[in-house]
Motif scaffolding. Structure first.
Motif, PDB file in Angstrom:
ATOM      1  N   VAL A  39       0.828  -1.208   0.000  1.00 27.80           N
ATOM      2  CA  VAL A  39       0.000   0.000   0.000  1.00 27.80           C
ATOM      3  C   VAL A  39       0.862   1.258   0.000  1.00 27.80           C
ATOM      4  CG1 VAL A  39      -1.601   1.390   1.380  1.00 27.80           C
ATOM      5  CG2 VAL A  39      -2.040  -1.041   1.043  1.00 27.80           C
ATOM      6  N   VAL A  40       1.871   1.299   0.869  1.00 30.03           N
ATOM      7  CA  VAL A  40       2.727   2.486   0.972  1.00 30.03           C
ATOM      8  C   VAL A  40       3.445   2.744  -0.344  1.00 30.03           C
ATOM      9  CG1 VAL A  40       4.752   3.453   2.116  1.00 30.03           C
ATOM     10  CG2 VAL A  40       2.997   2.295   3.468  1.00 30.03           C
ATOM     11  N   GLN A  41       3.996   1.696  -0.952  1.00 26.20           N
ATOM     12  CA  GLN A  41       4.696   1.863  -2.221  1.00 26.20           C
ATOM     13  C   GLN A  41       3.741   2.279  -3.332  1.00 26.20           C
ATOM     14  OE1 GLN A  41       6.747  -1.864  -2.912  1.00 26.20           O
ATOM     15  NE2 GLN A  41       8.377  -1.388  -1.457  1.00 26.20           N
ATOM     16  N   SER A  42       2.554   1.720  -3.327  1.00 27.61           N
ATOM     17  CA  SER A  42       1.583   2.030  -4.380  1.00 27.61           C
ATOM     18  C   SER A  42       1.090   3.465  -4.279  1.00 27.61           C
ATOM     19  CB  SER A  42       0.398   1.055  -4.302  1.00 27.61           C
ATOM     20  OG  SER A  42       0.824  -0.278  -4.519  1.00 27.61           O
ATOM     21  N   VAL A  43       0.848   3.934  -3.048  1.00 26.02           N
ATOM     22  CA  VAL A  43       0.433   5.324  -2.865  1.00 26.02           C
ATOM     23  C   VAL A  43       1.533   6.272  -3.327  1.00 26.02           C
ATOM     24  CG1 VAL A  43      -0.136   7.080  -1.137  1.00 26.02           C
ATOM     25  CG2 VAL A  43      -1.215   4.828  -1.022  1.00 26.02           C
ATOM     26  N   ALA A  44       2.776   5.947  -3.023  1.00 29.04           N
ATOM     27  CA  ALA A  44       3.888   6.794  -3.453  1.00 29.04           C
ATOM     28  C   ALA A  44       3.978   6.851  -4.980  1.00 29.04           C
ATOM     29  CB  ALA A  44       5.199   6.272  -2.864  1.00 29.04           C
ATOM     30  N   TYR A  45       3.769   5.718  -5.633  1.00 29.52           N
ATOM     31  CA  TYR A  45       3.801   5.661  -7.105  1.00 29.52           C
ATOM     32  C   TYR A  45       2.707   6.530  -7.705  1.00 29.52           C
ATOM     33  CZ  TYR A  45       2.681   3.676 -11.715  1.00 29.52           C
ATOM     34  OH  TYR A  45       2.367   3.503 -13.045  1.00 29.52           O
ATOM     35  N   VAL A  46       1.495   6.373  -7.205  1.00 27.68           N
ATOM     36  CA  VAL A  46       0.370   7.139  -7.737  1.00 27.68           C
ATOM     37  C   VAL A  46       0.567   8.634  -7.486  1.00 27.68           C
ATOM     38  CG1 VAL A  46      -2.096   7.550  -7.472  1.00 27.68           C
ATOM     39  CG2 VAL A  46      -1.241   5.214  -7.566  1.00 27.68           C
ATOM     40  N   ARG A  47       1.057   8.951  -6.294  1.00 27.64           N
ATOM     41  CA  ARG A  47       1.294  10.366  -5.963  1.00 27.64           C
ATOM     42  C   ARG A  47       2.351  10.975  -6.877  1.00 27.64           C
ATOM     43  NH1 ARG A  47       0.523  14.587  -5.837  1.00 27.64           N
ATOM     44  NH2 ARG A  47       0.475  16.167  -4.212  1.00 27.64           N
ATOM     45  N   ALA A  48       3.382  10.201  -7.218  1.00 26.76           N
ATOM     46  CA  ALA A  48       4.433  10.699  -8.099  1.00 26.76           C
ATOM     47  C   ALA A  48       3.912  10.987  -9.507  1.00 26.76           C
ATOM     48  CB  ALA A  48       5.583   9.692  -8.166  1.00 26.76           C
ATOM     49  N   LEU A  49       2.796  10.365  -9.862  1.00 24.92           N
ATOM     50  CA  LEU A  49       2.178  10.606 -11.165  1.00 24.92           C
ATOM     51  C   LEU A  49       1.220  11.794 -11.136  1.00 24.92           C
ATOM     52  CD1 LEU A  49       1.446   6.920 -12.267  1.00 24.92           C
ATOM     53  CD2 LEU A  49       3.252   8.429 -13.121  1.00 24.92           C
ATOM     54  N   GLY A  50       1.147  12.469  -9.983  1.00 24.84           N
ATOM     55  CA  GLY A  50       0.331  13.670  -9.890  1.00 24.84           C
ATOM     56  C   GLY A  50      -1.089  13.444  -9.422  1.00 24.84           C
ATOM     57  N   VAL A  51      -1.387  12.245  -8.915  1.00 23.44           N
ATOM     58  CA  VAL A  51      -2.729  11.954  -8.402  1.00 23.44           C
ATOM     59  C   VAL A  51      -2.774  12.320  -6.923  1.00 23.44           C
ATOM     60  CG1 VAL A  51      -4.459  10.171  -8.014  1.00 23.44           C
ATOM     61  CG2 VAL A  51      -3.046  10.103 -10.079  1.00 23.44           C
ATOM     62  N   ASP A  52      -3.740  13.134  -6.532  1.00 30.69           N
ATOM     63  CA  ASP A  52      -3.776  13.669  -5.171  1.00 30.69           C
ATOM     64  C   ASP A  52      -4.314  12.695  -4.136  1.00 30.69           C
ATOM     65  OD1 ASP A  52      -2.769  16.122  -6.010  1.00 30.69           O
ATOM     66  OD2 ASP A  52      -4.760  16.881  -6.498  1.00 30.69           O
ATOM     67  N   GLY A  53      -5.248  11.827  -4.540  1.00 32.27           N
ATOM     68  CA  GLY A  53      -5.892  10.976  -3.544  1.00 32.27           C
ATOM     69  C   GLY A  53      -6.122   9.567  -4.049  1.00 32.27           C
ATOM     70  N   VAL A  54      -6.296   8.634  -3.112  1.00 32.75           N
ATOM     71  CA  VAL A  54      -6.553   7.241  -3.454  1.00 32.75           C
ATOM     72  C   VAL A  54      -7.645   6.693  -2.537  1.00 32.75           C
ATOM     73  CG1 VAL A  54      -4.205   6.800  -4.267  1.00 32.75           C
ATOM     74  CG2 VAL A  54      -4.779   6.389  -1.869  1.00 32.75           C
ATOM     75  N   THR A  55      -8.296   5.638  -2.998  1.00 33.14           N
ATOM     76  CA  THR A  55      -9.247   4.893  -2.184  1.00 33.14           C
ATOM     77  C   THR A  55      -8.657   3.521  -1.908  1.00 33.14           C
ATOM     78  OG1 THR A  55     -11.168   6.034  -3.104  1.00 33.14           O
ATOM     79  CG2 THR A  55     -11.565   3.901  -2.078  1.00 33.14           C
ATOM     80  N   LEU A  56      -8.537   3.173  -0.641  1.00 30.99           N
ATOM     81  CA  LEU A  56      -7.995   1.877  -0.246  1.00 30.99           C
ATOM     82  C   LEU A  56      -9.140   0.888  -0.061  1.00 30.99           C
ATOM     83  CD1 LEU A  56      -5.262   2.943   2.339  1.00 30.99           C
ATOM     84  CD2 LEU A  56      -5.064   2.655  -0.130  1.00 30.99           C
ATOM     85  N   CYS A  57      -8.984  -0.288  -0.635  1.00 33.44           N
ATOM     86  CA  CYS A  57     -10.035  -1.304  -0.605  1.00 33.44           C
ATOM     87  C   CYS A  57      -9.535  -2.547   0.117  1.00 33.44           C
ATOM     88  CB  CYS A  57     -10.460  -1.679  -2.018  1.00 33.44           C
ATOM     89  SG  CYS A  57     -11.063  -0.288  -3.003  1.00 33.44           S
ATOM     90  N   PRO A  58      -9.918  -2.731   1.380  1.00 32.30           N
ATOM     91  CA  PRO A  58      -9.552  -3.971   2.074  1.00 32.30           C
ATOM     92  C   PRO A  58     -10.198  -5.171   1.387  1.00 32.30           C
ATOM     93  CG  PRO A  58     -10.299  -2.277   3.619  1.00 32.30           C
ATOM     94  CD  PRO A  58     -10.658  -1.807   2.247  1.00 32.30           C
TER      95      PRO A  58
END
Length: 368
Positions: free
Chosen positions: A230-249
């Motif tokens: 999750v941490v790595q994926s959020v960092a990747y998405v953020r680096a692409l300029g996406v401000d927010g994410v939805t986490l799905c357990p």
């Protein structure tokens, strides 16, 4: 950035999971009625901090045209595998947009079809454009749909955005993970990073807001690996300029690979404290919300993330509050059941071997 080359053992695992996932899908015995299978109202915090009223609708559809994911339960709930008239979707949209007395106020409409809104096999182009025209005339300010990124192209977006007029468009994309092994093999979704990044570029070109979904603990990961993912994926998405994410357990539903593994003691959904820890760490990098329907179990039968009876309901309530406020102070802090949680690196070789052992231990028969 290109995907990493797969080892022979990873290729074998991926092919096994693809075949098994498709084999387990079951069409309903009879056509389900052409009415939305789910409608709800809530308040949604957007990435800019504003809160809007949302009407969330899941249309009764023919389901996803690429149903390979190891955990996806939606083919259990729609008319997957059965022929249906495309116009039935449009009739459902007309009914959804008809404001009724006493209906909660909303300015955002989330309109889902259990698959890819921009896949022509699921929603024909003429039906899609007719939906845009009806939404534009309905008085909403935001429309949210979902799609696999391979269908999100400039050619598809241009006419749709034009028909929407002043209505802002947001497209949900289930990236699930930035890690190639986790995304392409363990989740078994047909998304590569280049395709995802091209879809983001097309959305930016047409003024569309991306809504990115990431999974917490897909099959074959431990809770510690899930936090790292999750941490790595959020960092990747953020680096692409996406401000927010939805986490799905991840939840476990029938007719899926995840269910087969769970039934044979080879998989457990994430502990609720794992969800809390993943949210805490991801919050530092981007605006995060949690898909709490995956915790309440309010739309269909599944095995859901859990903890002990003393704290489970409190954790879910806290995650709901956090998803509205974005304030980490709303997250729970402790319970005697809370396990020791440490992020664990993603060792692909170890994970692949674990996956193959899990399939063998579950006695799962992979179709030839």
């Amino acid at each position: 950035m290109t995907s990493s080359p797969r080892s022979d053992t990873e290729t074998h695992l991926r092919r096994s999971l693809s075949a098994l996932s498709l084999h387990l899908r079951q069409a309903p015995e009879a056509m389900r009625p052409d009415v939305p299978r789910f409608v709800s109202y809530d308040q949604l915090r957007r990435t800019d901090g504003t809160v809007v009223g949302r009407k969330k609708v899941i249309l009764m559809s023919g389901g996803c045209s690429v149903p390979t994911c190891t955990m996806c339960p939606f083919t259990n709930e729609n008319n997957y595998g059965l022929h249906r008239a495309p116009g039935a979707l449009l009739a459902q949209v007309d009914a959804v947009l008809a404001r009724t007395t006493g209906e909660p106020d909303y300015s955002m409409l989330a309109l889902y079809n259990d698959g890819s809104f921009f896949a022509p096999r699921e929603i024909p182009v003429d039906v899609r454009l007719a939906i845009a025209e009806r939404v534009a005339a309905a008085g909403v300010t935001h429309l949210v749909v979902e799609s696999l990124p391979q269908f999100v192209t400039g050619k598809a977006l241009g006419p749709f955005v034009q028909r929407l007029g002043p209505v802002a468009l947001e497209i949900g994309v289930g990236l699930q993970s930035s890690d190639d092994l986790v995304r392409e093999t363990l989740v078994n979704t047909r998304i590569t990073r280049p395709v995802f990044e091209r879809a983001l570029a097309a959305m930016r070109e047409h003024g569309v807001v991306p809504k990115i979904y990431l999974m917490i603990k897909p099959p074959f990961l431990t809770d510690g690996e899930a936090i790292t993912d999750v941490v790595q994926s959020v960092a990747y998405v953020r680096a692409l300029g996406v401000d927010g994410v939805t986490l799905c357990p991840t939840r476990v539903s029938r007719n899926t690979v995840a269910w087969q593994l769970y039934e044979n003691g080879q998989y457990q959904p994430p502990n609720l404290w794992t969800v809390v820890e993943a949210v805490r760490r991801a919050h530092e990098a981007a605006a995060v919300r949690v898909a709490c329907i995956n915790l309440r179990g309010s739309d269909f039968e599944s095995v859901f993330p859990d903890s002990c009876p003393d704290c489970a309901d409190g954790i879910v309530d806290a995650l709901l509050r956090y998803s509205e406020t974005g304030d980490p102070a709303d997250l729970p802090t402790s319970c005697g059941c809370r396990p020791a949680l440490a992020a664990v690196p993603l060792d692909h070789g170890v994970i692949v071997e674990r996956g193959l052992r899990a399939l063998a231990a579950a006695g799962t028969q992979v179709p030839a």
